[in-house]
Design a protein around this motif. Sequence first.
Motif, short mmCIF file in Angstrom:
data_model
loop_
_atom_site.label_atom_id
_atom_site.label_comp_id
_atom_site.label_asym_id
_atom_site.label_seq_id
_atom_site.Cartn_x
_atom_site.Cartn_y
_atom_site.Cartn_z
N TRP A 272 0.51 -1.63 -0.22
CA TRP A 272 0.10 0.39 0.16
C TRP A 272 1.24 1.74 0.01
O TRP A 272 0.53 2.38 -0.54
CB TRP A 272 -1.10 0.08 1.45
N THR A 273 1.47 1.03 0.86
CA THR A 273 2.24 2.66 0.79
C THR A 273 3.46 2.34 -0.14
O THR A 273 3.31 3.93 -1.23
CB THR A 273 4.08 2.25 2.37
N MET A 274 3.71 1.72 -1.18
CA MET A 274 4.88 1.75 -2.53
C MET A 274 3.88 1.65 -3.31
O MET A 274 4.32 1.76 -4.92
CB MET A 274 5.39 0.19 -2.32
N HIS A 275 2.51 1.81 -3.85
CA HIS A 275 1.75 1.80 -4.48
C HIS A 275 1.61 0.29 -5.27
O HIS A 275 0.12 -0.54 -6.05
CB HIS A 275 1.37 2.54 -5.28
N SER B 199 8.86 -7.81 -6.66
CA SER B 199 8.89 -9.21 -4.94
C SER B 199 10.31 -9.04 -4.47
O SER B 199 10.37 -8.90 -3.17
CB SER B 199 8.23 -10.33 -5.91
N SER B 200 11.47 -8.84 -5.10
CA SER B 200 12.78 -8.37 -4.80
C SER B 200 12.25 -6.83 -3.48
O SER B 200 13.29 -6.79 -2.78
CB SER B 200 13.30 -7.26 -5.84
N ASP B 201 11.77 -6.02 -4.17
CA ASP B 201 11.74 -4.78 -3.42
C ASP B 201 10.70 -4.74 -1.80
O ASP B 201 11.37 -4.50 -0.80
CB ASP B 201 10.85 -3.32 -4.68
N ILE B 202 9.61 -5.70 -2.16
CA ILE B 202 8.95 -5.97 -1.18
C ILE B 202 10.37 -6.98 -0.71
O ILE B 202 10.06 -6.51 1.10
CB ILE B 202 7.84 -6.81 -1.24
N ILE B 203 10.43 -7.80 -0.53
CA ILE B 203 11.76 -8.48 0.26
C ILE B 203 12.48 -8.18 1.35
O ILE B 203 12.95 -7.81 1.75
CB ILE B 203 12.47 -9.79 -0.36
N ARG B 204 13.37 -7.63 0.60
CA ARG B 204 13.99 -6.24 0.96
C ARG B 204 13.12 -5.79 2.22
O ARG B 204 14.17 -5.27 3.13
CB ARG B 204 14.85 -5.24 -0.08
N VAL B 205 12.50 -4.86 1.82
CA VAL B 205 11.67 -3.53 2.78
C VAL B 205 11.24 -4.89 4.07
O VAL B 205 11.78 -4.05 4.64
CB VAL B 205 11.01 -2.87 2.10
#
Length: 150
Positions: free
Chosen positions: A19-22, A26-32
């Motif tokens: 929701w924050t990133m819109h 998957s790699s960005d989600i995993i990193r966060v």
Amino acid sequence: MAQAQDMSTAEWELMRVIWTMHEAGSSDIIRVIQSKKDWTESTIKTLLRRLVKKEALTTRKVGRKFIYQPLIGEEEAMDQMTAETFDRLCRMKRGHAIAKLVADTTLSQTDIQELQQILAEKVTTAPEKVACDCIAPMSCENCEDHPMMV
């Protein structure tokens, strides 16, 4: 369409990131997520697949990356969860639950002003008392009064 109450706490964590990133790969989600939680990549990917299956997320492939977007908005999900929670409470006890929630929550001045405005409008049409709607109101020890079954 997804039902917010069908999401686990872990799935909510992923949804909050998306929701924050819109939208996010998957790699960005995993990193966060891994910067905040001790979750493995496979756990995160499993949760993402579950959210797609529950229709909370949609995914599209761009090259070798999967991009995820929410199919349910954050506000809609919060509204669903709030309604689900309050539907479980006796009507007579909801005001107390809201008061406790407000007392225990850090609110901005704008939030407080909005609440004051809502309450000022509601007081003009509010009943003197809210009737108990417990399953067995005559034997409900927690409700102070039992004016009538609803």
